[in-house]
Write an enzyme that holds these catalytic residues in place. Structure first.
Site, PDB file in Angstrom:
ATOM      1  N   GLN A 143       0.790  -1.235   0.000  1.00 24.71           N
ATOM      2  CA  GLN A 143       0.000   0.000   0.000  1.00 24.71           C
ATOM      3  C   GLN A 143       0.822   1.286   0.000  1.00 24.71           C
ATOM      4  O   GLN A 143       0.501   2.203  -0.741  1.00 24.71           O
ATOM      5  CB  GLN A 143      -0.935  -0.034   1.208  1.00 24.71           C
ATOM      6  CG  GLN A 143      -2.015   1.022   1.209  1.00 24.71           C
ATOM      7  CD  GLN A 143      -3.050   0.710   2.275  1.00 24.71           C
ATOM      8  OE1 GLN A 143      -3.885  -0.153   2.118  1.00 24.71           O
ATOM      9  NE2 GLN A 143      -2.959   1.419   3.384  1.00 24.71           N
ATOM     10  N   GLU A 190      -4.006   9.171  -0.418  1.00 18.19           N
ATOM     11  CA  GLU A 190      -3.364   9.974   0.628  1.00 18.19           C
ATOM     12  C   GLU A 190      -2.278  10.877   0.054  1.00 18.19           C
ATOM     13  O   GLU A 190      -1.407  11.345   0.774  1.00 18.19           O
ATOM     14  CB  GLU A 190      -2.801   9.055   1.721  1.00 18.19           C
ATOM     15  CG  GLU A 190      -3.900   8.257   2.396  1.00 18.19           C
ATOM     16  CD  GLU A 190      -3.418   7.305   3.491  1.00 18.19           C
ATOM     17  OE1 GLU A 190      -2.210   7.279   3.783  1.00 18.19           O
ATOM     18  OE2 GLU A 190      -4.263   6.592   4.040  1.00 18.19           O
ATOM     19  N   ASP A 216       3.799   0.323   4.636  1.00 19.38           N
ATOM     20  CA  ASP A 216       2.509  -0.259   5.016  1.00 19.38           C
ATOM     21  C   ASP A 216       2.204  -1.336   3.985  1.00 19.38           C
ATOM     22  O   ASP A 216       1.815  -1.033   2.855  1.00 19.38           O
ATOM     23  CB  ASP A 216       1.398   0.795   5.061  1.00 19.38           C
ATOM     24  CG  ASP A 216       0.087   0.202   5.579  1.00 19.38           C
ATOM     25  OD1 ASP A 216       0.058  -1.017   5.864  1.00 19.38           O
ATOM     26  OD2 ASP A 216      -0.908   0.949   5.697  1.00 19.38           O
ATOM     27  N   GLU A 272       4.323  -2.186   8.640  1.00 19.45           N
ATOM     28  CA  GLU A 272       2.930  -2.211   9.124  1.00 19.45           C
ATOM     29  C   GLU A 272       2.175  -3.332   8.420  1.00 19.45           C
ATOM     30  O   GLU A 272       2.305  -3.501   7.206  1.00 19.45           O
ATOM     31  CB  GLU A 272       2.309  -0.848   8.807  1.00 19.45           C
ATOM     32  CG  GLU A 272       0.857  -0.686   9.216  1.00 19.45           C
ATOM     33  CD  GLU A 272       0.341   0.714   8.849  1.00 19.45           C
ATOM     34  OE1 GLU A 272       1.135   1.673   8.774  1.00 19.45           O
ATOM     35  OE2 GLU A 272      -0.879   0.832   8.629  1.00 19.45           O
ATOM     36  N   ASP A 287      -1.920  -2.597  12.228  1.00 20.39           N
ATOM     37  CA  ASP A 287      -3.045  -1.705  11.892  1.00 20.39           C
ATOM     38  C   ASP A 287      -4.320  -2.560  11.822  1.00 20.39           C
ATOM     39  O   ASP A 287      -5.001  -2.750  12.827  1.00 20.39           O
ATOM     40  CB  ASP A 287      -2.738  -0.986  10.571  1.00 20.39           C
ATOM     41  CG  ASP A 287      -3.924  -0.190  10.025  1.00 20.39           C
ATOM     42  OD1 ASP A 287      -4.880   0.042  10.775  1.00 20.39           O
ATOM     43  OD2 ASP A 287      -3.896   0.202   8.842  1.00 20.39           O
ATOM     44  N   LYS A 324      -5.829   4.349  15.392  1.00 16.81           N
ATOM     45  CA  LYS A 324      -6.820   5.089  14.591  1.00 16.81           C
ATOM     46  C   LYS A 324      -8.095   5.111  15.418  1.00 16.81           C
ATOM     47  O   LYS A 324      -8.728   4.069  15.617  1.00 16.81           O
ATOM     48  CB  LYS A 324      -7.105   4.350  13.287  1.00 16.81           C
ATOM     49  CG  LYS A 324      -5.967   4.334  12.266  1.00 16.81           C
ATOM     50  CD  LYS A 324      -6.331   3.365  11.147  1.00 16.81           C
ATOM     51  CE  LYS A 324      -5.458   3.510   9.919  1.00 16.81           C
ATOM     52  NZ  LYS A 324      -5.664   2.373   8.973  1.00 16.81           N
ATOM     53  N   ARG A 364      -6.796   8.537   8.339  1.00 18.41           N
ATOM     54  CA  ARG A 364      -7.386   7.548   7.431  1.00 18.41           C
ATOM     55  C   ARG A 364      -7.206   8.029   5.994  1.00 18.41           C
ATOM     56  O   ARG A 364      -6.860   9.171   5.734  1.00 18.41           O
ATOM     57  CB  ARG A 364      -8.888   7.364   7.715  1.00 18.41           C
ATOM     58  CG  ARG A 364      -9.270   6.895   9.100  1.00 18.41           C
ATOM     59  CD  ARG A 364      -8.557   5.645   9.559  1.00 18.41           C
ATOM     60  NE  ARG A 364      -8.723   4.462   8.732  1.00 18.41           N
ATOM     61  CZ  ARG A 364      -9.421   3.376   9.050  1.00 18.41           C
ATOM     62  NH1 ARG A 364     -10.064   3.328  10.206  1.00 18.41           N
ATOM     63  NH2 ARG A 364      -9.479   2.320   8.252  1.00 18.41           N
ATOM     64  N   SER A 365      -7.493   7.129   5.063  1.00 16.35           N
ATOM     65  CA  SER A 365      -7.348   7.532   3.658  1.00 16.35           C
ATOM     66  C   SER A 365      -8.431   8.528   3.246  1.00 16.35           C
ATOM     67  O   SER A 365      -8.226   9.355   2.372  1.00 16.35           O
ATOM     68  CB  SER A 365      -7.353   6.312   2.754  1.00 16.35           C
ATOM     69  OG  SER A 365      -8.449   5.471   3.054  1.00 16.35           O
ATOM     70  N   LYS A 405       1.169   9.481  11.329  1.00 13.31           N
ATOM     71  CA  LYS A 405       1.066   9.076   9.923  1.00 13.31           C
ATOM     72  C   LYS A 405      -0.193   9.724   9.359  1.00 13.31           C
ATOM     73  O   LYS A 405      -1.298   9.389   9.760  1.00 13.31           O
ATOM     74  CB  LYS A 405       0.970   7.553   9.882  1.00 13.31           C
ATOM     75  CG  LYS A 405       0.884   6.944   8.510  1.00 13.31           C
ATOM     76  CD  LYS A 405       0.686   5.441   8.619  1.00 13.31           C
ATOM     77  CE  LYS A 405       0.145   4.900   7.317  1.00 13.31           C
ATOM     78  NZ  LYS A 405      -0.507   3.605   7.456  1.00 13.31           N
TER      79      LYS A 405
HETATM   80  P1  PGA Z   1      -7.294   3.281   5.400  1.00 12.52           P
HETATM   81  O1  PGA Z   1      -5.756   3.069   5.198  1.00 12.52           O
HETATM   82  O2  PGA Z   1      -7.522   4.561   6.107  1.00 12.52           O
HETATM   83  O3  PGA Z   1      -7.824   3.252   4.004  1.00 12.52           O
HETATM   84  O4  PGA Z   1      -7.770   2.099   6.209  1.00 12.52           O
HETATM   85  C1  PGA Z   1      -4.769   3.610   6.010  1.00 12.52           C
HETATM   86  C2  PGA Z   1      -3.792   2.531   6.429  1.00 12.52           C
HETATM   87  O5  PGA Z   1      -3.908   1.375   6.009  1.00 12.52           O
HETATM   88  O6  PGA Z   1      -2.927   2.798   7.243  1.00 12.52           O
HETATM   89 ZN    ZN Z   2      -2.356   0.398   7.320  1.00 13.09          ZN
END
Ligand code: PGA
Ligand code: ZN
Length: 422
Positions: free
Chosen positions: A166, A209, A246, A287, A314, A339, A368-369, A390
Site C-alpha cells: 500500500q 493519501e 505499510d 505495518e 493496523d 486510529k 485515514r485515507s 502518519k
Molecule cells: P485506510 O488506510 O484509512 O484506508 O484504512 C490507512 C492505512 O492502512 O494505514
Molecule cells: Zn495500514
C-alpha cells in the site's frame, strides 16, 4: 462541569468526496466546538461499524444520513441537559446507549463525532489548547512532538493496485524539528515526482493519501526509487531519511500472500521476504506485514525483525483493546497503529494506547485515507505523546491541515520531536 446544552450533526464530504459526519457540541457555559470524523478504505475486519445508508441512489449507498439522524435524535435526546464529569463518562454513556460490541446501532461515525466534538468543547470550556486537554485526559504530561512518517509512493487499495503493497513512507530520521522534517520530505517528494516523470513518463498521479503512484514494474523498483529520490534530494538514505512500509497484507491474502501475480507465498516465505527487505533497504517500520487474522505467524515476524524494526499492527490490532491484549501476550508485535475511528470513542482509544505503553510498544497515531480538513489528529498525537504520526503525503489540504497544526503546536510549545529510529 457544565452540562451539554446542544449536540447536532450534519453530513459533510471527505477527501474522496464521500459523505462523513461532522458534529457540533455546545456546553452550558457557552463553550462550543465541532469535529468531523475520517473514513478508511483499506479497513480491518475487526473495526467498529461505520454506519452507511445503503441507499444505492445516493452516493452509491455511502450516505451518512442515518448516522447524522442518530446524533440529532437518539444521542441528542439522551445527552442534552446531562452533566458528564469527564470524557470517559460521556464515552461510556455513549457505549451503553449503543449497546452493541461494534457500535453498529448508532454507528461508530455518529459516536466518534460526538465524542470528539465534546472533547473540543471541553478544552474550550477549560481554556486550554486541545493537545493539552488530550494529555490531561490520560493523566500524562506533554513530552514530545511525534516524528513524521510521510507517504511517498502508494499502491494497493489506495492507488491502482499496480503493486500489492500500500505505501512506502519517508521517515525524516535526523530532523530535529517538524519544520525541518517537512522541508526535507518536500525535497524528496519533488525529486520523486521528477523521477516518476523521467522513468515512467508518469505525471504525478496521486493516490488517496497524496502518495505518488507510477506504474512500478515491481515492489523492488518501488523501494529502489524511494532510495534514489532521497539521494537525488541530497540526503543520505538510512541516516537522514529512513523508510517505513505499510504492506496492508490482509488485502492480498488469499490462503497465502499474493505478493506477485504468479506466486503465492506461505507465511514463512512472506516473513523471509519482509526480513530481506529490511536488510536490503533502510526500512525501520513494517505495518501489517502479515494478514489481520494470521495470529499464528505474527510472533515469528516479530522474532525475525522486531529487534531492528517496528512490527506495527493496523488491521491486525484495529485499535481494539481485546486484540492488543492478545497480541501482547503472544509477543506478536511491538507497535500499535492508533486510529480512533477503528474503535469509536476517545476513551477506548486511550485504553488501547495505555495497553501498548504498558508493553513498551511504540505508538503511531494515524489518519485515514478518507480525511477532512479537521486537524484534531495533530493535537491527539501531541497530547498522547505518539512516537510517530502518519497522515499521508505532503500534499492535499486534508493532510496539510494536520502538518500545519503540528507546525503551530511546535511554535507554541517548542517541544522536541520524539527520537526514533536509533
Ligand atoms: P485506510 O488506510 O484509512 O484506508 O484504512 C490507512 C492505512 O492502512 O494505514
Ligand atoms: Zn495500514
Amino acid at each position: 462541569m457544565p452540562t451539554i446544552e446542544h449536540i447536532s450533526a450534519m453530513e459533510i464530504l471527505d477527501s474522496r468526496g464521500r459523505p462523513t459526519v461532522s458534529a457540533a457540541c455546545r456546553l452550558s457555559d457557552g463553550a462550543e466546538a465541532s469535529a468531523s470524523v475520517p473514513s478508511g478504505a483499506s479497513t480491518g475486519a475487526a473495526e467498529a461499524l461505520e454506519l452507511r445508508d445503503g441507499d444505492m441512489n445516493r452516493y452509491g449507498g455511502l450516505g451518512c444520513r442515518k448516522a447524522v439522524g442518530n446524533v440529532n435524535e437518539t444521542i441528542a435526546r439522551a445527552v442534552i441537559g446531562r452533566q458528564f464529569s469527564d470524557q470517559s463518562s460521556l464515552d461510556h454513556f455513549l457505549i451503553d446507549l449503543d449497546g452493541t460490541p461494534n457500535k453498529s446501532k448508532l454507528g461508530a461515525n455518529a459516536v466518534l463525532a460526538t465524542s470528539i466534538a465534546f472533547a473540543r468543547a471541553s478544552a474550550r470550556s477549560r481554556g486550554v489548547p486541545l493537545y493539552r486537554h488530550f494529555a490531561d485526559m490520560i493523566g500524562q504530561p506533554l513530552r514530545t512532538l511525534p516524528r513524521l512518517t510521510i507517504n511517498l509512493f502508494s499502491g494497493g487499495k489506495h492507488a491502482g493496485g499496480q503493486v500489492p503493497i500500500q505505501d512506502v513512507l519517508l521517515v525524516p530520521a535526523s530532523a530535529a524539528t517538524i519544520d525541518e522534517a517537512l522541508a526535507c520530505v518536500y525535497a524528496c517528494y519533488q525529486s520523486a515526482a521528477k523521477l516518476c516523470q523521467r522513468k515512467y513518463s508518469s505525471r504525478a498521479l496521486k493516490a488517496d493519501e497524496g502518495g505518488l503512484a507510477p506504474p512500478f514494474p515491481d515492489i523492488n523498483a518501488m523501494f529502489d526509487d524511494a532510495v534514489e529520490s532521497i539521494r537525488a534530494a541530497g540526503y543520505e538514505p538510512g541516516r537522514d531519511l529512513a523508510l517505513a512500509v505499510d504492506v496492508a497484507s490482509s488485502h492480498f491474502f488469499d490462503g497465502g500472500y499474493r505478493l506477485e501475480d504468479h506466486r503465492i507465498l506461505e507465511p514463512s516465505r512472506m516473513i523471509a521476504t519482509l526480513a530481506a527487505w529490511t536488510r536490503q533497504w533502510p526500512i525501520v517500520s513494517i505495518e501489517d506485514g502479515l494478514a489481520e487474522d494470521d495470529w499464528a505467524n505474527w510472533p515469528e515476524l516479530r522474532r525475525a525483525i522486531g529487534d531492528r524494526c517496528l512490527v506495527l499492527g493496523d488491521d491486525f490490532l484495529c485499535t481494539n483493546p481485546q486484540r492488543i491484549r492478545r497480541a501482547i501476550e503472544a509477543n506478536a508485535a511491538n507497535a500499535l497503529l492508533l486510529k480512533v475511528n477503528q474503535i469509536g470513542t476517545l476513551t477506548e482509544a486511550a485504553e488501547a494506547l495505555n495497553l501498548a505503553r504498558s508493553a513498551r510498544w511504540h505508538v503511531t497515531v494515524s489518519a485515514r485515507s478518507g480525511e477532512t480538513e479537521d486537524n484534531w489528529l495533530a493535537d491527539l498525537a501531541v497530547g498522547w505523546a505518539g512516537d510517530q504520526i502518519k497522515v499521508g503525503s505532503i500534499a492535499q489540504s486534508e493532510r496539510l491541515a494536520k502538518y500545519n497544526r503540528l507546525l503551530q503546536i511546535e511554535a507554541e510549545t517548542r517541544m522536541p520531536v520524539a527520537t526514533w529510529p536509533g
